[in-house]
Write a protein that holds these residues in place. Structure first.
Motif, short mmCIF file in Angstrom:
data_model
loop_
_atom_site.label_atom_id
_atom_site.label_comp_id
_atom_site.label_asym_id
_atom_site.label_seq_id
_atom_site.Cartn_x
_atom_site.Cartn_y
_atom_site.Cartn_z
N SER A 187 -11.70 1.44 34.42
CA SER A 187 -10.24 1.46 34.53
C SER A 187 -9.73 2.77 35.11
O SER A 187 -8.66 2.81 35.73
CB SER A 187 -9.60 1.21 33.16
N LEU A 188 -10.49 3.83 34.92
CA LEU A 188 -10.12 5.15 35.45
C LEU A 188 -10.58 5.33 36.90
O LEU A 188 -10.26 6.34 37.53
CB LEU A 188 -10.74 6.25 34.59
N GLY A 189 -11.34 4.35 37.42
CA GLY A 189 -11.84 4.46 38.80
C GLY A 189 -13.07 5.33 38.93
O GLY A 189 -13.46 5.68 40.04
N VAL A 190 -13.68 5.68 37.79
CA VAL A 190 -14.86 6.53 37.82
C VAL A 190 -16.09 5.72 38.27
O VAL A 190 -16.98 6.22 38.93
CB VAL A 190 -15.11 7.16 36.45
N ILE A 191 -16.13 4.43 37.92
CA ILE A 191 -17.21 3.54 38.35
C ILE A 191 -16.60 2.27 38.93
O ILE A 191 -15.42 1.98 38.73
CB ILE A 191 -18.17 3.17 37.19
N GLY A 192 -17.43 1.52 39.66
CA GLY A 192 -17.00 0.24 40.20
C GLY A 192 -15.88 0.34 41.22
O GLY A 192 -15.08 -0.58 41.37
N ARG A 193 -15.86 1.42 41.99
CA ARG A 193 -14.76 1.63 42.93
C ARG A 193 -14.75 0.61 44.07
O ARG A 193 -13.72 0.34 44.66
CB ARG A 193 -14.83 3.05 43.51
N ASN A 194 -15.93 0.05 44.37
CA ASN A 194 -16.00 -0.94 45.45
C ASN A 194 -16.10 -2.37 44.91
O ASN A 194 -16.48 -3.30 45.63
CB ASN A 194 -17.20 -0.65 46.35
N MET A 202 -24.37 9.85 32.44
CA MET A 202 -23.89 11.24 32.34
C MET A 202 -22.60 11.32 31.51
O MET A 202 -22.39 12.27 30.75
CB MET A 202 -23.69 11.83 33.73
N ALA A 203 -21.75 10.30 31.66
CA ALA A 203 -20.53 10.26 30.85
C ALA A 203 -20.87 10.13 29.37
O ALA A 203 -20.21 10.74 28.52
CB ALA A 203 -19.64 9.10 31.31
N ARG A 204 -21.89 9.35 29.07
CA ARG A 204 -22.34 9.22 27.67
C ARG A 204 -22.83 10.56 27.15
O ARG A 204 -22.53 10.94 26.00
CB ARG A 204 -23.48 8.19 27.60
N PRO A 233 -14.26 9.58 28.26
CA PRO A 233 -13.98 9.10 29.62
C PRO A 233 -12.61 9.52 30.15
O PRO A 233 -12.48 9.84 31.33
CB PRO A 233 -14.09 7.58 29.47
N ARG A 234 -11.58 9.51 29.30
CA ARG A 234 -10.24 9.86 29.77
C ARG A 234 -10.19 11.30 30.30
O ARG A 234 -9.36 11.62 31.15
CB ARG A 234 -9.21 9.67 28.66
N HIS A 235 -11.08 12.14 29.78
CA HIS A 235 -11.11 13.53 30.24
C HIS A 235 -11.70 13.66 31.64
O HIS A 235 -11.57 14.72 32.27
CB HIS A 235 -11.92 14.40 29.27
N LEU A 236 -12.36 12.60 32.10
CA LEU A 236 -12.98 12.65 33.43
C LEU A 236 -11.97 12.36 34.54
O LEU A 236 -12.30 12.47 35.71
CB LEU A 236 -14.14 11.65 33.51
N ARG A 237 -10.75 11.99 34.16
CA ARG A 237 -9.73 11.68 35.16
C ARG A 237 -9.49 12.88 36.09
O ARG A 237 -9.36 12.73 37.30
CB ARG A 237 -8.42 11.28 34.47
N GLY A 238 -9.45 14.07 35.50
CA GLY A 238 -9.22 15.27 36.31
C GLY A 238 -10.36 15.54 37.26
O GLY A 238 -10.14 15.94 38.42
N ILE A 239 -11.59 15.32 36.78
CA ILE A 239 -12.76 15.52 37.65
C ILE A 239 -12.72 14.52 38.81
O ILE A 239 -12.97 14.86 39.97
CB ILE A 239 -14.06 15.35 36.84
N MET A 240 -12.36 13.26 38.51
CA MET A 240 -12.29 12.24 39.53
C MET A 240 -11.22 12.59 40.57
O MET A 240 -11.42 12.41 41.77
CB MET A 240 -11.97 10.89 38.88
N ALA A 241 -10.09 13.10 40.12
CA ALA A 241 -9.02 13.48 41.04
C ALA A 241 -9.48 14.60 41.97
O ALA A 241 -9.17 14.59 43.17
CB ALA A 241 -7.78 13.91 40.26
#
Length: 224
Positions: free
Chosen positions: A129-136, A149-151, A160-168
């Motif tokens: 849902s955050l777009g970290v995986i399954g982008r395609n 790695m997220a685990r 996972p919600r904390h990874l939003r900034g890394i993804m951006a």
């Protein structure tokens, strides 16, 4: 290329291998291959006259080494450790790109991915849902590694919600790379597009290593 040697096993000269792989690795040279052999990453057979001969397996091993250098920016010592551990890099004569291609192409359901990484499906859902995986649209081997790695980060309270900034931040950097390479990407020329994608992967590898070194410098300042 001309098959040599006994039986149906094909053999290639070093010049033929350079010619075959240079479209993927434009900087590949005979001297680089000789260097990799001296570092014991390759173990090649020889003719009676001392000329190096490559089997199909040797060619795929070389491709694997070059990809790890160009795309993951790994040092030769680490690559050799992977090879010595017996990590697969090809599948069969019918499909030289073998196991690596099969792994990249395999898709997972959310349940399969969760079971593979040993997490609960909602953990996978949140990352998606955050777009970290399954982008395609599909969940692939790359996504398995991301979830793994997220685990690991979740063990330290980084959810996972904390990874939003890394993804951006990753998206901003990818946009910068795309802007630089856009003339080639939009050229309509297949060769230029392929070369631009190769450069993008190389930039990504350099960027990853750069951030790793910067992070190491910052972490050193943690201690009083």
């Amino acid at each position: 290329m001309t098959a040599q040697g006994d039986g149906s096993r094909e053999k290639y000269t070093i010049g033929e291998v350079v010619e075959q792989l240079r479209p993927e690795f434009p900087t590949l040279s005979v001297s680089k291959i000789r260097y990799l052999e001296r570092r014991r990453l390759l173990s090649l057979s020889r003719t009676r006259g001392g000329y190096r001969l490559f089997s199909r397996r040797d060619v795929e091993l070389l491709r694997y080494i070059l990809k790890l250098q160009d795309e993951e920016y790994l040092p030769l010592k680490v690559i050799k450790e992977r090879i010595d551990r017996g990590e697969p890099f090809y599948s069969s004569q019918d499909s030289p790109d073998g196991l690596s291609r099969l792994a990249e192409d395999r898709t997972y359901t959310r349940e399969e991915l969760a079971e593979t990484v040993e997490v609960e499906p909602p953990f996978v859902d949140e990352l998606a849902s955050l777009g970290v995986i399954g982008r395609n649209g599909d969940l692939k081997q790359r996504d398995v590694e991301i979830v793994r790695m997220a685990r690991e980060m979740a063990k330290y309270g980084i959810q996972p919600r904390h990874l939003r900034g890394i993804m951006a931040a990753v998206e901003r950097e990818a946009a910068m790379f795309k802007q630089i390479l856009n003339p080639d990407l939009r050229s309509g020329d297949e060769a230029r597009i392929a070369e631009a994608m190769h450069k993008a992967r190389h930039l990504a590898g350099v960027d990853s290593r750069l951030k790793e070194l910067m992070m190491a410098s910052i972490i050193e300042s943690f201690a009083p």
